[in-house]
Scaffold this motif. Structure first.
Motif, PDB file in Angstrom:
ATOM      1  N   GLY A 188     -38.180 -36.934 -51.925  1.00 27.67           N
ATOM      2  CA  GLY A 188     -39.502 -37.514 -51.684  1.00 27.67           C
ATOM      3  C   GLY A 188     -39.430 -38.682 -50.717  1.00 27.67           C
ATOM      4  N   ALA A 189     -38.365 -39.474 -50.825  1.00 27.38           N
ATOM      5  CA  ALA A 189     -38.185 -40.606 -49.904  1.00 27.38           C
ATOM      6  C   ALA A 189     -37.955 -40.107 -48.476  1.00 27.38           C
ATOM      7  CB  ALA A 189     -37.009 -41.467 -50.362  1.00 27.38           C
ATOM      8  N   LEU A 190     -37.184 -39.018 -48.323  1.00 27.22           N
ATOM      9  CA  LEU A 190     -36.964 -38.436 -46.999  1.00 27.22           C
ATOM     10  C   LEU A 190     -38.273 -37.922 -46.412  1.00 27.22           C
ATOM     11  CD1 LEU A 190     -33.645 -36.370 -47.423  1.00 27.22           C
ATOM     12  CD2 LEU A 190     -33.905 -38.683 -46.537  1.00 27.22           C
ATOM     13  N   ALA A 191     -39.018 -37.167 -47.223  1.00 26.91           N
ATOM     14  CA  ALA A 191     -40.286 -36.605 -46.748  1.00 26.91           C
ATOM     15  C   ALA A 191     -41.260 -37.713 -46.370  1.00 26.91           C
ATOM     16  CB  ALA A 191     -40.891 -35.692 -47.811  1.00 26.91           C
ATOM     17  N   LEU A 229     -42.623 -30.211 -49.919  1.00 26.99           N
ATOM     18  CA  LEU A 229     -43.197 -31.496 -49.512  1.00 26.99           C
ATOM     19  C   LEU A 229     -43.631 -31.504 -48.042  1.00 26.99           C
ATOM     20  CD1 LEU A 229     -40.678 -33.883 -51.327  1.00 26.99           C
ATOM     21  CD2 LEU A 229     -43.087 -33.559 -51.913  1.00 26.99           C
ATOM     22  N   GLY A 230     -43.420 -30.391 -47.363  1.00 24.48           N
ATOM     23  CA  GLY A 230     -43.850 -30.293 -45.967  1.00 24.48           C
ATOM     24  C   GLY A 230     -42.907 -30.927 -44.966  1.00 24.48           C
ATOM     25  N   ALA A 231     -41.669 -31.174 -45.385  1.00 23.57           N
ATOM     26  CA  ALA A 231     -40.666 -31.755 -44.474  1.00 23.57           C
ATOM     27  C   ALA A 231     -39.374 -30.958 -44.621  1.00 23.57           C
ATOM     28  CB  ALA A 231     -40.429 -33.232 -44.803  1.00 23.57           C
ATOM     29  N   PRO A 232     -39.317 -29.730 -44.072  1.00 27.17           N
ATOM     30  CA  PRO A 232     -38.160 -28.855 -44.290  1.00 27.17           C
ATOM     31  C   PRO A 232     -36.838 -29.518 -43.903  1.00 27.17           C
ATOM     32  CG  PRO A 232     -39.901 -27.715 -43.081  1.00 27.17           C
ATOM     33  CD  PRO A 232     -40.304 -29.152 -43.162  1.00 27.17           C
ATOM     34  N   CYS A 233     -35.796 -29.192 -44.628  1.00 25.79           N
ATOM     35  CA  CYS A 233     -34.461 -29.728 -44.328  1.00 25.79           C
ATOM     36  C   CYS A 233     -33.967 -29.127 -43.013  1.00 25.79           C
ATOM     37  CB  CYS A 233     -33.496 -29.398 -45.466  1.00 25.79           C
ATOM     38  SG  CYS A 233     -31.867 -30.144 -45.248  1.00 25.79           S
ATOM     39  N   LEU A 234     -33.696 -29.971 -42.037  1.00 28.09           N
ATOM     40  CA  LEU A 234     -33.241 -29.515 -40.722  1.00 28.09           C
ATOM     41  C   LEU A 234     -31.769 -29.126 -40.727  1.00 28.09           C
ATOM     42  CD1 LEU A 234     -33.808 -29.464 -37.518  1.00 28.09           C
ATOM     43  CD2 LEU A 234     -32.606 -31.660 -37.542  1.00 28.09           C
ATOM     44  N   ILE A 235     -30.938 -29.957 -41.392  1.00 26.90           N
ATOM     45  CA  ILE A 235     -29.496 -29.873 -41.143  1.00 26.90           C
ATOM     46  C   ILE A 235     -28.709 -30.413 -42.330  1.00 26.90           C
ATOM     47  CG2 ILE A 235     -29.330 -32.167 -40.062  1.00 26.90           C
ATOM     48  CD1 ILE A 235     -27.614 -30.757 -37.827  1.00 26.90           C
ATOM     49  N   HIS A 236     -27.496 -29.892 -42.490  1.00 29.11           N
ATOM     50  CA  HIS A 236     -26.568 -30.360 -43.529  1.00 29.11           C
ATOM     51  C   HIS A 236     -25.291 -30.801 -42.827  1.00 29.11           C
ATOM     52  CE1 HIS A 236     -23.721 -30.403 -46.828  1.00 29.11           C
ATOM     53  NE2 HIS A 236     -24.631 -30.046 -47.708  1.00 29.11           N
ATOM     54  N   ALA A 246     -27.802 -28.379 -52.552  1.00 30.37           N
ATOM     55  CA  ALA A 246     -28.396 -28.206 -51.220  1.00 30.37           C
ATOM     56  C   ALA A 246     -29.582 -27.251 -51.286  1.00 30.37           C
ATOM     57  CB  ALA A 246     -27.347 -27.688 -50.240  1.00 30.37           C
ATOM     58  N   LYS A 247     -29.421 -26.175 -52.051  1.00 24.97           N
ATOM     59  CA  LYS A 247     -30.512 -25.199 -52.172  1.00 24.97           C
ATOM     60  C   LYS A 247     -31.729 -25.831 -52.849  1.00 24.97           C
ATOM     61  CE  LYS A 247     -31.522 -20.447 -53.243  1.00 24.97           C
ATOM     62  NZ  LYS A 247     -30.909 -19.131 -53.206  1.00 24.97           N
ATOM     63  N   GLU A 248     -31.469 -26.567 -53.917  1.00 26.18           N
ATOM     64  CA  GLU A 248     -32.553 -27.224 -54.638  1.00 26.18           C
ATOM     65  C   GLU A 248     -33.250 -28.259 -53.754  1.00 26.18           C
ATOM     66  OE1 GLU A 248     -33.239 -29.649 -58.853  1.00 26.18           O
ATOM     67  OE2 GLU A 248     -31.213 -28.963 -58.337  1.00 26.18           O
ATOM     68  N   ALA A 249     -32.452 -29.045 -53.026  1.00 26.91           N
ATOM     69  CA  ALA A 249     -33.010 -30.061 -52.128  1.00 26.91           C
ATOM     70  C   ALA A 249     -33.877 -29.418 -51.058  1.00 26.91           C
ATOM     71  CB  ALA A 249     -31.881 -30.864 -51.480  1.00 26.91           C
ATOM     72  N   SER A 250     -33.387 -28.307 -50.511  1.00 26.73           N
ATOM     73  CA  SER A 250     -34.129 -27.610 -49.459  1.00 26.73           C
ATOM     74  C   SER A 250     -35.489 -27.136 -49.956  1.00 26.73           C
ATOM     75  CB  SER A 250     -33.311 -26.418 -48.954  1.00 26.73           C
ATOM     76  OG  SER A 250     -34.071 -25.650 -48.051  1.00 26.73           O
ATOM     77  N   GLN A 251     -35.510 -26.598 -51.165  1.00 30.45           N
ATOM     78  CA  GLN A 251     -36.769 -26.077 -51.709  1.00 30.45           C
ATOM     79  C   GLN A 251     -37.766 -27.200 -51.988  1.00 30.45           C
ATOM     80  OE1 GLN A 251     -35.067 -23.720 -54.868  1.00 30.45           O
ATOM     81  NE2 GLN A 251     -34.691 -21.982 -53.511  1.00 30.45           N
ATOM     82  N   ILE A 252     -37.264 -28.342 -52.472  1.00 33.47           N
ATOM     83  CA  ILE A 252     -38.139 -29.499 -52.705  1.00 33.47           C
ATOM     84  C   ILE A 252     -38.731 -29.988 -51.381  1.00 33.47           C
ATOM     85  CG2 ILE A 252     -38.209 -31.922 -53.452  1.00 33.47           C
ATOM     86  CD1 ILE A 252     -35.946 -31.170 -55.468  1.00 33.47           C
ATOM     87  N   LEU A 253     -37.872 -30.124 -50.361  1.00 34.36           N
ATOM     88  CA  LEU A 253     -38.341 -30.623 -49.060  1.00 34.36           C
ATOM     89  C   LEU A 253     -39.360 -29.676 -48.427  1.00 34.36           C
ATOM     90  CD1 LEU A 253     -34.992 -32.017 -47.613  1.00 34.36           C
ATOM     91  CD2 LEU A 253     -37.060 -33.351 -48.065  1.00 34.36           C
ATOM     92  N   ARG A 254     -39.139 -28.379 -48.581  1.00 33.09           N
ATOM     93  CA  ARG A 254     -40.103 -27.416 -48.026  1.00 33.09           C
ATOM     94  C   ARG A 254     -41.461 -27.587 -48.690  1.00 33.09           C
ATOM     95  NH1 ARG A 254     -37.752 -22.938 -49.209  1.00 33.09           N
ATOM     96  NH2 ARG A 254     -36.310 -23.014 -47.480  1.00 33.09           N
TER      97      ARG A 254
END
Length: 329
Positions: free
Chosen positions: A151-154, A185-192, A175-183
């Motif tokens: 949420g802080a990233l988004a 929130l409307g701020a998809p994970c760009l990179i790992h 990583a999978k869980e984080a990616s799904q949360i970010l998606r």
């Protein structure tokens, strides 16, 4: 003397799409983890950044605590930005991170919204920037809910303080869980950004598959295993090298058992017309799931040598099998 970038910089190295995003990154990126801090020679760092950009490297990777001392790599980068790169801001991808120890007390570490938000504000101030291109959670926090960290990233994206967000050092499941949360929130994970080299291959056990499924790019750090995959240790441990020091990540007991493998890998690299470092970097980016490889450098000459890996990025099946056989011992 006013810096003017080389007009042929975009002809020098290839660029790759980062996951399923619209962003292309150079196949080689420059990290400022070492050699850009307050204890280092400022003009050496400045010369490396200028040369990197002239070679087509558009992506510079930092973190809040890079130095030493903490924050000084960002401060130095900010000075170089002001002196040389302001006219080129829209051609640069600048990233920073928060997640490791930065300042005393409970709000200067890990993954709380409090820490990430404050850290990004401090990073922008040190670098003299209105926004970073990528803001990372530097490591997963076992105590903070993942929803809070993501949420802080988004929120950084919503505030215009970051264009994209990423994660670093996250195992496959997180990583999978984080990616799904970010998606969501409307701020998809760009990179790992994981640690990955010929000698450290944990990402192959599930993480790269997750990144492919989720459409996330990958930027490995420490691809030369802290210098082990260079010509530095072919004859043992030289004085003044990382492994000779009592601090740092590379220990003498890691070097000694690996020397025979390093010698054999070096022989193969020579047959390919490459240095060992160049072959080790090319081996990382052969995987289509890898977007770019993050190199460090201590001199312009070392930077140029590493970037020359792009002259031979192809491996035959026989070469790949030889590498596997060597690594298995």
């Amino acid at each position: 003397m006013i810096y003017q970038a080389d007009s042929k910089r975009y002809e020098r190295i290839p660029y790759k799409r980062c996951g399923r995003s619209g962003l292309n990154l150079p196949v080689v990126s420059l990290g400022l983890w070492h050699n850009f801090g307050g204890v280092d020679v400022f003009e050496n760092g400045r010369a490396m950044l200028r040369r990197a950009f002239d070679l087509g490297i558009t992506h510079f990777d930092l973190a809040n605590n890079y130095g030493p001392p903490y924050g000084s790599a960002e401060e130095n980068f900010g000075k170089i930005m002001k002196q040389d790169f302001i006219p080129y801001r829209d051609e640069l991808i600048i990233s920073t991170k928060a997640g490791y120890d930065m300042w005393p007390g409970p709000y200067g570490n890990w993954g709380s919204r409090k820490y990430l938000t404050a850290s990004l504000d401090q990073s922008l101030k040190r670098m003299g920037l209105e926004y970073v291109d990528i803001f990372y959670s530097h490591r997963p926090d076992p105590e903070t809910p993942l929803e809070e960290t993501m949420g802080a990233l988004a929120n950084a994206v919503r505030q215009g303080k970051a264009l994209y967000v990423g994660i670093s050092n996250y195992p496959a499941d997180r990583a999978k869980e984080a990616s799904q949360i970010l998606r969501d929130l409307g701020a998809p994970c760009l990179i790992h950004q994981p640690k990955y080299s010929m000698f450290e291959r944990w990402v192959e056990d599930g993480l790269l598959d997750v990144l492919e499924e989720e459409g996330i790019g990958c930027i490995p750090f420490s691809p030369l295993a802290q210098g082990l995959l260079t010509n530095k240790y072919l004859k043992g441990i030289p004085e003044g090298s990382r492994a000779a020091k009592s601090w740092g990540f590379l220990k003498a007991d890691q070097v000694e058992p690996a020397v025979e493998k390093v010698k054999k890998l070096n022989e193969l690299a020579q047959q390919r017309g490459q240095s060992l470092a160049q072959m080790a970097l090319a081996w990382i980016v052969k995987d289509p799931r890898i977007t770019t490889v993050l190199i460090g450098a201590s001199s312009v000459a070392q930077l140029e040598d590493n970037v020359a890996m792009t002259n031979n990025l192809d491996f035959s099946a026989a070469e790949l099998q030889t590498i596997e056989d060597i690594l298995k011992g």
